[in-house]
Design an enzyme around this catalytic site. Structure first.
Site, PDB file in Angstrom:
ATOM      1  N   TYR A 128      -2.785  -6.938  50.164  1.00  0.00           N
ATOM      2  CA  TYR A 128      -2.369  -8.120  49.375  1.00  0.00           C
ATOM      3  C   TYR A 128      -3.459  -8.411  48.200  1.00  0.00           C
ATOM      4  O   TYR A 128      -4.226  -9.399  48.260  1.00  0.00           O
ATOM      5  CB  TYR A 128      -2.281  -9.373  50.370  1.00  0.00           C
ATOM      6  CG  TYR A 128      -0.948  -9.369  51.268  1.00  0.00           C
ATOM      7  CD1 TYR A 128       0.283  -9.876  50.609  1.00  0.00           C
ATOM      8  CD2 TYR A 128      -0.816  -8.858  52.352  1.00  0.00           C
ATOM      9  CE1 TYR A 128       1.441  -9.780  51.193  1.00  0.00           C
ATOM     10  CE2 TYR A 128       0.350  -8.721  53.036  1.00  0.00           C
ATOM     11  CZ  TYR A 128       1.414  -9.056  52.512  1.00  0.00           C
ATOM     12  OH  TYR A 128       2.675  -9.000  53.133  1.00  0.00           O
ATOM     13  N   LYS A 186      -0.359  -2.391  66.538  1.00  0.00           N
ATOM     14  CA  LYS A 186      -1.857  -2.872  66.506  1.00  0.00           C
ATOM     15  C   LYS A 186      -2.708  -2.357  67.652  1.00  0.00           C
ATOM     16  O   LYS A 186      -3.282  -1.223  67.295  1.00  0.00           O
ATOM     17  CB  LYS A 186      -1.938  -4.371  66.305  1.00  0.00           C
ATOM     18  CG  LYS A 186      -1.421  -4.984  65.106  1.00  0.00           C
ATOM     19  CD  LYS A 186      -1.814  -6.103  64.632  1.00  0.00           C
ATOM     20  CE  LYS A 186      -1.561  -6.475  63.101  1.00  0.00           C
ATOM     21  NZ  LYS A 186      -0.200  -7.162  62.714  1.00  0.00           N
ATOM     22  N   TYR A 198       5.523 -13.936  61.206  1.00  0.00           N
ATOM     23  CA  TYR A 198       5.012 -12.619  60.284  1.00  0.00           C
ATOM     24  C   TYR A 198       5.655 -11.579  60.984  1.00  0.00           C
ATOM     25  O   TYR A 198       5.349 -11.213  62.210  1.00  0.00           O
ATOM     26  CB  TYR A 198       3.523 -12.650  59.983  1.00  0.00           C
ATOM     27  CG  TYR A 198       3.385 -11.423  59.342  1.00  0.00           C
ATOM     28  CD1 TYR A 198       3.518 -11.154  57.871  1.00  0.00           C
ATOM     29  CD2 TYR A 198       2.943 -10.278  59.937  1.00  0.00           C
ATOM     30  CE1 TYR A 198       3.079  -9.987  57.130  1.00  0.00           C
ATOM     31  CE2 TYR A 198       2.432  -9.091  59.331  1.00  0.00           C
ATOM     32  CZ  TYR A 198       2.891  -8.840  57.850  1.00  0.00           C
ATOM     33  OH  TYR A 198       2.848  -7.804  57.151  1.00  0.00           O
ATOM     34  N   ASP A 233       8.470  -9.762  69.176  1.00  0.00           N
ATOM     35  CA  ASP A 233       7.628  -8.958  68.405  1.00  0.00           C
ATOM     36  C   ASP A 233       6.115  -9.235  68.941  1.00  0.00           C
ATOM     37  O   ASP A 233       5.440 -10.122  68.770  1.00  0.00           O
ATOM     38  CB  ASP A 233       7.344  -9.347  66.955  1.00  0.00           C
ATOM     39  CG  ASP A 233       6.607  -8.419  65.979  1.00  0.00           C
ATOM     40  OD1 ASP A 233       5.640  -8.000  66.598  1.00  0.00           O
ATOM     41  OD2 ASP A 233       6.719  -8.663  64.829  1.00  0.00           O
TER      42      ASP A 233
HETATM   43  C1  LIG Z   1       0.608  -6.820  61.734  1.00  0.00           C
HETATM   44  C2  LIG Z   1       2.167  -7.283  62.141  1.00  0.00           C
HETATM   45  C3  LIG Z   1       3.297  -6.281  62.136  1.00  0.00           C
HETATM   46  C4  LIG Z   1       3.264  -5.218  61.059  1.00  0.00           C
HETATM   47  O1  LIG Z   1       2.527  -4.177  61.785  1.00  0.00           O
HETATM   48  P1  LIG Z   1       2.029  -2.993  60.606  1.00  0.00           P
HETATM   49  O2  LIG Z   1       1.364  -2.060  61.608  1.00  0.00           O
HETATM   50  O3  LIG Z   1       0.824  -3.935  59.618  1.00  0.00           O
HETATM   51  O4  LIG Z   1       3.319  -2.808  59.852  1.00  0.00           O
HETATM   52  C5  LIG Z   1       4.409  -6.850  62.687  1.00  0.00           C
HETATM   53  N1  LIG Z   1       4.423  -8.035  63.364  1.00  0.00           N
HETATM   54  C6  LIG Z   1       3.498  -8.631  63.569  1.00  0.00           C
HETATM   55  C7  LIG Z   1       3.408  -9.851  64.742  1.00  0.00           C
HETATM   56  C8  LIG Z   1       2.258  -8.227  63.041  1.00  0.00           C
HETATM   57  O5  LIG Z   1       1.065  -9.069  63.769  1.00  0.00           O
END
Ligand SMILES: *Cc1c(COP(=O)(O)O)cnc(C)c1O
Length: 426
Positions: free
Chosen positions: A18, A276, A146, A247
């Site tokens: 960003y 992550k 997100y 997620d």
């Molecule tokens: C960071 C994140 C993503 C995206 O993961 P990337 O490895 O950056 O593509 C998706 N969902 C959540 C909840 C996140 O924190």
């Protein structure tokens, strides 16, 4: 290269997350990292408060992680996953199935979190297609969420902060309801869940799945919401025949005080994304887990296979890093570590409550958040944190900490004191 040379080339040629080329916002060259410390090219060390965006849960340059990767390099760094398999992938899949809620039984390895979300969305669409309900191809989600930066994932991010207007016509249009207003630790009433129920009543025939971040809406605003709400979402999904995608890319692997945020509500999603912290921050890897029901339905339906297969799927180095990271985590008393960090964050950040610039301070597990009245000026505040010897990267109105799990009480106190001091003087 010295710091000056590095910065000149970086500023002219390299995109950051960003960012704008030539924006000349402060940026800091790092030479190495060890434990919870980042070493700057021009000398000096920073105590890491970010875990490199949720990922480096065991800190940096960890001897056991290093050993696992070195051993795997000697065998093979990569091999294609079409028609071939290997022990790191199979063992990691088995381990993930053990750790996640029981109904999740199959694992699709993806190369990043956003891809894992794309995969989850495609699974949901293919599931309903295979069941002869091909109209169910859109998603219902929460504002303030997100889910990543690729187009599918973007379409379920918050429409305002995700700048959906910029991509109108290209981005899929999804259904949104307001973010939950019932906070973590509180009950949630029928009123809180009513908007979601209304959307489902009106258009469940078009909805493949609800996708959300369980308990903690992370990058979209650090909103910690009621476990009751999540339980109600699960019930609604069953009632209206839509899948639930959780997620857990930010929340997974103990960050919130439970192994997965779903565990706060004792629910199981139909599809779960992890990423992550999966590899302890060593390499990029994510995974999408799903139930026997979803995988069998996709596999037995038209066209008889799941339509996805990245080149670097189940990269053996990344899988080995993940296995080593999970071993470190589960061999440790992680629950106690997170409780210790939670207490340190609560204690250390509480003086912020008295500051006039602050609207709210909240802590959950290994996440500490100070919410400000005004968005921070990064050009001003970022060098102030570095001056204090800490690495803290705020966004918008949020100054937040999520340090590696092995941070000492002493370093944690330095980190929180720096946050208090910087907010006070900014
Ligand atoms: C960071 C994140 C993503 C995206 O993961 P990337 O490895 O950056 O593509 C998706 N969902 C959540 C909840 C996140 O924190």
């Amino acid at each position: 290269m010295d710091a000056q040379q590095l910065l000149a080339l970086d500023n002219a040629h390299v995109w950051h997350p960003y960012s704008a080329i030539g924006a000349s916002l402060p940026i800091f060259p790092i030479a190495s990292a060890n434990g919870v410390r980042l070493k700057l090219v021009d000398g000096g060390e920073l105590i890491d408060g970010m875990s490199s965006w949720w990922s480096a849960i065991h800190g940096y340059n960890h001897p056991e992680m290093n050993r696992a990767l070195q051993a795997q390099i000697e065998k093979m760094s990569h091999v294609m996953f079409g028609g071939l398999t290997h022990e790191p992938a199979v063992m990691l899949a088995s381990r993930l199935i053990e750790l996640t809620p029981a109904p999740l039984q199959t694992v699709f390895f993806a190369d990043a979190g956003s891809v894992a979300v794309e995969v989850a969305m495609k699974m949901a669409i293919q599931y309903w297609h295979a069941k002869g309900q091909a109209t169910k191809r859109r998603f219902l989600t929460l504002r303030g969420g997100y889910h990543g930066d690729t187009f599918g994932a973007m379409s379920v991010c918050d429409p305002e902060t995700g700048m959906h207007s910029l991509f109108r016509g290209v981005l899929a249009e999804q259904y949104f309801v307001d973010a939950p207003n019932c906070h973590y630790g509180e009950a949630c009433s029928d009123d809180d869940i009513a908007p979601l129920r209304r959307q489902l009543e009106q258009c469940s025939d078009k909805i493949a799945a609800i996708i959300l971040e369980p308990i903690v809406q992370a990058t979209g605003g650090m909103n910690f919401y009621s476990a009751d709400y999540l339980r109600s979402v699960r019930t609604l999904c069953d009632e209206y025949g839509v899948l639930l995608i959780c997620d857990e890319i930010a929340t997974g692997f103990a960050r919130t005080g439970k192994m997965f945020a779903c565990d706060h509500a004792a629910i199981a999603p139909d599809i779960m994304c992890v990423g992550k912290a999966l590899t302890g921050g060593y390499l990029t890897l994510a995974a999408t887990l799903t139930t026997e029901e979803v995988s069998a339905t996709i596999s037995n339906g038209e066209p008889g296979l799941f339509m996805h297969g990245p080149t670097f799927m189940a990269n053996p180095l990344a899988c080995s890093a993940a296995l080593a990271s999970l071993k470190l985590l589960t061999d440790s008393d992680w629950s106690l570590s997170i409780k210790r960090i939670e207490a340190g964050l609560e204690n250390g950040l509480s003086p912020c409550r008295a500051l006039s610039a602050v609207t709210n301070v909240r802590v959950l597990g290994g996440i500490g958040v100070v919410e400000l009245k005004q968005p921070v000026d990064m050009a001003v505040i970022q060098p102030m944190f570095v001056e204090q010897g800490v690495w803290v990267r705020p966004f918008g109105k949020l100054v937040y900490l999520m340090p590696p799990y092995l941070i000492s009480d002493r370093d944690l106190a330095v980190l929180t004191a720096a946050v208090v001091k910087v907010i006070e003087s900014a």
